[in-house]
Design a protein around this motif. Sequence first.
Motif, mmCIF file in Angstrom:
data_model
loop_
_atom_site.group_PDB
_atom_site.id
_atom_site.type_symbol
_atom_site.label_atom_id
_atom_site.label_comp_id
_atom_site.label_asym_id
_atom_site.label_seq_id
_atom_site.Cartn_x
_atom_site.Cartn_y
_atom_site.Cartn_z
ATOM 1 N N ALA A 1 0.751 -1.073 0.024
ATOM 2 C CA ALA A 1 -0.054 -0.027 -0.100
ATOM 3 C C ALA A 1 0.791 1.258 0.093
ATOM 4 O O ALA A 1 0.614 2.152 -0.743
ATOM 5 C CB ALA A 1 -1.055 0.104 1.191
ATOM 6 N N GLY A 2 1.616 1.246 0.785
ATOM 7 C CA GLY A 2 2.886 2.401 1.051
ATOM 8 C C GLY A 2 3.408 2.575 -0.304
ATOM 9 O O GLY A 2 3.687 4.003 -0.819
ATOM 10 N N LEU A 3 3.927 1.694 -1.060
ATOM 11 C CA LEU A 3 4.975 1.753 -1.980
ATOM 12 C C LEU A 3 4.051 2.306 -3.234
ATOM 13 O O LEU A 3 4.561 3.070 -4.184
ATOM 14 C CB LEU A 3 5.453 0.334 -2.375
ATOM 15 C CG LEU A 3 6.598 -0.362 -1.509
ATOM 16 C CD1 LEU A 3 6.848 -1.718 -1.573
ATOM 17 C CD2 LEU A 3 7.976 0.649 -1.832
ATOM 18 N N THR B 1 10.607 4.224 13.046
ATOM 19 C CA THR B 1 9.315 3.841 13.239
ATOM 20 C C THR B 1 8.644 4.827 13.741
ATOM 21 O O THR B 1 8.991 5.870 14.553
ATOM 22 C CB THR B 1 9.516 2.880 14.485
ATOM 23 O OG1 THR B 1 10.367 1.706 14.096
ATOM 24 C CG2 THR B 1 8.084 2.407 14.921
ATOM 25 N N ALA B 2 7.320 5.233 13.138
ATOM 26 C CA ALA B 2 6.441 6.263 13.517
ATOM 27 C C ALA B 2 6.010 5.963 15.015
ATOM 28 O O ALA B 2 5.582 4.951 15.325
ATOM 29 C CB ALA B 2 5.393 6.482 12.634
ATOM 30 N N THR B 3 6.204 6.957 15.858
ATOM 31 C CA THR B 3 5.772 6.746 17.332
ATOM 32 C C THR B 3 4.584 7.739 17.555
ATOM 33 O O THR B 3 4.091 7.482 18.531
ATOM 34 C CB THR B 3 6.961 7.107 18.139
ATOM 35 O OG1 THR B 3 7.548 8.327 17.844
ATOM 36 C CG2 THR B 3 7.980 5.842 18.073
ATOM 37 N N PRO C 1 -2.830 -5.191 14.379
ATOM 38 C CA PRO C 1 -2.678 -4.063 13.412
ATOM 39 C C PRO C 1 -1.558 -2.846 14.215
ATOM 40 O O PRO C 1 -1.535 -2.893 15.172
ATOM 41 C CB PRO C 1 -4.172 -3.468 13.432
ATOM 42 C CG PRO C 1 -4.818 -3.615 14.689
ATOM 43 C CD PRO C 1 -4.232 -5.229 14.944
ATOM 44 N N HIS C 2 -0.705 -2.507 13.173
ATOM 45 C CA HIS C 2 0.106 -1.496 13.851
ATOM 46 C C HIS C 2 -0.374 -0.244 13.996
ATOM 47 O O HIS C 2 -0.038 0.728 13.338
ATOM 48 C CB HIS C 2 1.551 -1.557 13.018
ATOM 49 C CG HIS C 2 2.173 -2.859 12.653
ATOM 50 N ND1 HIS C 2 2.610 -3.243 11.644
ATOM 51 C CD2 HIS C 2 2.382 -3.732 13.595
ATOM 52 C CE1 HIS C 2 3.096 -4.591 11.511
ATOM 53 N NE2 HIS C 2 2.935 -5.024 13.049
ATOM 54 N N THR C 3 -1.199 -0.062 15.094
ATOM 55 C CA THR C 3 -1.785 1.317 15.097
ATOM 56 C C THR C 3 -1.332 1.788 16.584
ATOM 57 O O THR C 3 -2.236 3.045 16.952
ATOM 58 C CB THR C 3 -3.427 1.126 15.039
ATOM 59 O OG1 THR C 3 -3.908 0.118 15.621
ATOM 60 C CG2 THR C 3 -3.807 1.110 13.560
HETATM 61 C C1 LIG Z 1 3.088 -15.076 4.518
HETATM 62 C C2 LIG Z 1 2.237 -14.232 3.826
HETATM 63 C C3 LIG Z 1 1.736 -14.529 2.525
HETATM 64 C C4 LIG Z 1 1.119 -13.697 1.822
HETATM 65 N N1 LIG Z 1 0.728 -14.069 0.369
HETATM 66 C C5 LIG Z 1 0.071 -13.340 -0.374
HETATM 67 C C6 LIG Z 1 -0.396 -13.466 -1.665
HETATM 68 O O1 LIG Z 1 0.159 -14.647 -2.072
HETATM 69 N N2 LIG Z 1 -1.003 -12.746 -2.376
HETATM 70 C C7 LIG Z 1 -1.784 -11.625 -1.791
HETATM 71 O O2 LIG Z 1 -2.292 -10.910 -2.522
HETATM 72 N N3 LIG Z 1 -1.293 -11.207 -0.573
HETATM 73 C C8 LIG Z 1 -0.561 -12.112 0.239
HETATM 74 N N4 LIG Z 1 -0.349 -11.913 1.530
HETATM 75 C C9 LIG Z 1 -0.885 -10.581 2.140
HETATM 76 C C10 LIG Z 1 -0.105 -9.362 1.733
HETATM 77 O O3 LIG Z 1 1.292 -9.478 2.122
HETATM 78 C C11 LIG Z 1 -0.789 -8.257 2.529
HETATM 79 O O4 LIG Z 1 -1.962 -8.136 2.218
HETATM 80 C C12 LIG Z 1 -0.178 -6.709 1.992
HETATM 81 O O5 LIG Z 1 1.258 -6.969 2.245
HETATM 82 C C13 LIG Z 1 -0.705 -5.732 2.888
HETATM 83 O O6 LIG Z 1 0.155 -4.482 2.554
HETATM 84 P P1 LIG Z 1 -0.064 -3.248 3.348
HETATM 85 O O7 LIG Z 1 1.070 -2.319 2.508
HETATM 86 O O8 LIG Z 1 -1.147 -2.840 3.699
HETATM 87 O O9 LIG Z 1 0.837 -3.613 4.729
HETATM 88 P P2 LIG Z 1 2.129 -4.632 5.328
HETATM 89 O O10 LIG Z 1 2.558 -5.205 3.977
HETATM 90 O O11 LIG Z 1 1.872 -5.101 6.534
HETATM 91 O O12 LIG Z 1 3.368 -3.242 5.183
HETATM 92 C C14 LIG Z 1 3.335 -2.339 6.371
HETATM 93 C C15 LIG Z 1 4.645 -1.900 6.532
HETATM 94 O O13 LIG Z 1 4.560 -0.824 7.564
HETATM 95 C C16 LIG Z 1 5.769 -1.064 8.347
HETATM 96 N N5 LIG Z 1 5.279 -0.412 9.606
HETATM 97 C C17 LIG Z 1 4.463 -1.003 10.496
HETATM 98 N N6 LIG Z 1 4.289 -0.119 11.702
HETATM 99 C C18 LIG Z 1 5.210 1.022 11.263
HETATM 100 C C19 LIG Z 1 5.424 2.223 12.152
HETATM 101 N N7 LIG Z 1 4.922 2.464 13.376
HETATM 102 N N8 LIG Z 1 6.218 3.056 11.826
HETATM 103 C C20 LIG Z 1 7.059 2.826 10.187
HETATM 104 N N9 LIG Z 1 6.701 1.728 9.610
HETATM 105 C C21 LIG Z 1 5.675 0.584 10.097
HETATM 106 C C22 LIG Z 1 6.180 -2.529 8.488
HETATM 107 O O14 LIG Z 1 7.354 -2.549 8.806
HETATM 108 C C23 LIG Z 1 5.662 -2.952 7.139
HETATM 109 O O15 LIG Z 1 6.740 -2.811 6.242
HETATM 110 C C24 LIG Z 1 0.371 -12.565 2.081
HETATM 111 C C25 LIG Z 1 0.897 -12.450 3.660
HETATM 112 C C26 LIG Z 1 1.660 -13.004 4.482
HETATM 113 C C27 LIG Z 1 2.266 -12.603 5.841
#
Ligand SMILES: Cc1cc2nc3c(=O)[nH]c(=O)nc-3n(C[C@H](O)[C@H](O)[C@H](O)COP(=O)(O)OP(=O)(O)OC[C@H]3O[C@@H](n4cnc5c(N)ncnc54)[C@H](O)[C@@H]3O)c2cc1C
Length: 541
Positions: free
Chosen positions: A215-217, A283-285, A446-448
């Motif tokens: 999502a962030g990327l 890390t956002a705090t 959730p990281h909230t």
């Molecule tokens: C083992 C595994 C396999 C998966 N396989 C699939 C698949 O095959 N197909 C599919 O569609 N989905 C798959 N998923 C689900 C998918 O990975 C997630 O839905 C997706 O990564 C969510 O993206 P996101 O950006 O919302 O959050 P995330 O991927 O969780 O990224 C959140 C980022 O925020 C960072 N973060 C957290 N807290 C803080 C903070 N306080 N300050 C700064 N940074 C912070 C973390 O380090 C992390 O890098 C899989 C998940 C897992 C765990």
Amino acid sequence: MPSEGGLTGPLSEGAAANQGHPPDAALPALRLTEEQIGLLRREGEVRPVAAGEVLFREGDQGYDFIVILAGQVVIMDHQAGAERELAAGGPGDFVAELNLLTRERLFTTAVVTEPGEVLAVPVARLQAVISQDQGLGQWIIRAMFARRQWLMERQTGLRIVGSRSSPQTRRLLEFAVRNRLRQPSNADLARAAGVGTGPPADMTYDVAIIGAGPAGLAAAVYGASEGLSTALVDAMAVGGQIGTTSRIENYLGFPVGISGGEFAERASIQVLRFGASVVLPATATGLSGDATARVIHLDTGASLTASSVIIATGVTYRKIDAAGLDRFGGLGVYYSPLGVHDEIHPGDPVVIVGGGNSAGQAAIWLAGRGHRVTIVIRGTDLAESMSRYLIDRIAGRADIEIRYHSVVRALDGSQRLERVEVEDLTTATRETWPAVALVVLVGAEPHTGWLAGSVLLDDGGYVITGPGLGPDTRYSSPWTGRQRDPYLLETSAPGVFAAGDIRSGSVKRAAAAVGEGSIAVRFVSEHLGRRAGFATPAPSG
Ligand SMILES: Cc1cc2nc3c(=O)[nH]c(=O)nc-3n(C[C@H](O)[C@H](O)[C@H](O)COP(=O)(O)OP(=O)(O)OC[C@H]3O[C@@H](n4cnc5c(N)ncnc54)[C@H](O)[C@@H]3O)c2cc1C
């Protein structure tokens, strides 16, 4: 495209190292063409260099992109106090590594060994070239990644010394591996410890994105490509959860799948190409400020100011303590039942771990699609954690079996998961069952925590957005007097958006996270007044 020339020094070896060559293989050289150097000349300054001149030094932060026009430059580092020559380059080579774009501290030194002339391009000008000239830009970034890889293979930096079982050692190792650093440098470890640099203190970004998962990327790529000044912050590494999976099979456009590492790397290239600032590890705090300027507080002690924020901090799925669990991530281990059915064959056996409603719903859903399902729970009674109606529906099905007082101990298979070992805790005996999918539904965090009090969260701790915000929110401060309701992905705080797994009701899939990240940028533009409101196309004719 840059030509393949006759360079002998390892400065040019990186590109091929990335193609899987062993570290010491003779590798083809790569050089900028005269045409490309001509393009870069418009952005930089030519200056003479003398033998012995240091172009940059280990520990420095920030340097110019240097093209060698005449003479020779050697790259070196220090291993156990001894100087080591890593690479030598001549006319046509460029002296720069990925840290030029990430603004990390340097772990190598560049020294002129034969006098000559260099072209020095400031990093801001290089960013402009990278975004304007796709071919050259992509090639330069790929070469930078390749050099990082090449340096890793030569083990530049420090060794992590510590017990394998120590959580601290494992945390540092995970940081190193997720950032594709086999031997992180002093600077990396310093930054991991919170020492080192943060974002520029005097800048207000248009958008700060917290979390560099899918999502962030996506938000960073869309934000930066639409001309918004964009900062992307992550606590660990680029890629998020997906960066930890061995293979994503269901992401559109990759018919044979893509590894989590490659997905993260490709996305990083795109983010850097469009010129977003990447701040990690940080890390956002906390989040403070108001609708005109938000302040994100970081654990490094620095803070970041932005006119809008996208929260994309995702979740951590609770795992089970079973041997081989991480090995089969994306290859049979799931943390949601969604997509399981698409990736296995009808009738394939599925094991679900967990006794909550999500486990019950997953079991009924998968059994309804022709799979044999076994639910494994540690307890002795489903009623402790599952709703009665689900228990009744499960009880009426012959294709769902429940194993009480049991735990999954190990996973096995060649390419994908094929079987699991389950221990009966009453008798302490183990059985091996066939299983092509193991669905672990023991909860997610959730990281909230860092958002406490700044945006509304649901009962599970997820961020509520748009239509999920009730009238109590919409008709009270700070929304009163505004001419609009919260946008679809907007939180209870105007100008603060949420995307991906962190959002209440989100789908928990990579593609959904990418979609939400890109949509959130559209709302950011609206909030910043860079776009007119959404218009409904007029019917034609
Ligand atoms: C083992 C595994 C396999 C998966 N396989 C699939 C698949 O095959 N197909 C599919 O569609 N989905 C798959 N998923 C689900 C998918 O990975 C997630 O839905 C997706 O990564 C969510 O993206 P996101 O950006 O919302 O959050 P995330 O991927 O969780 O990224 C959140 C980022 O925020 C960072 N973060 C957290 N807290 C803080 C903070 N306080 N300050 C700064 N940074 C912070 C973390 O380090 C992390 O890098 C899989 C998940 C897992 C765990």
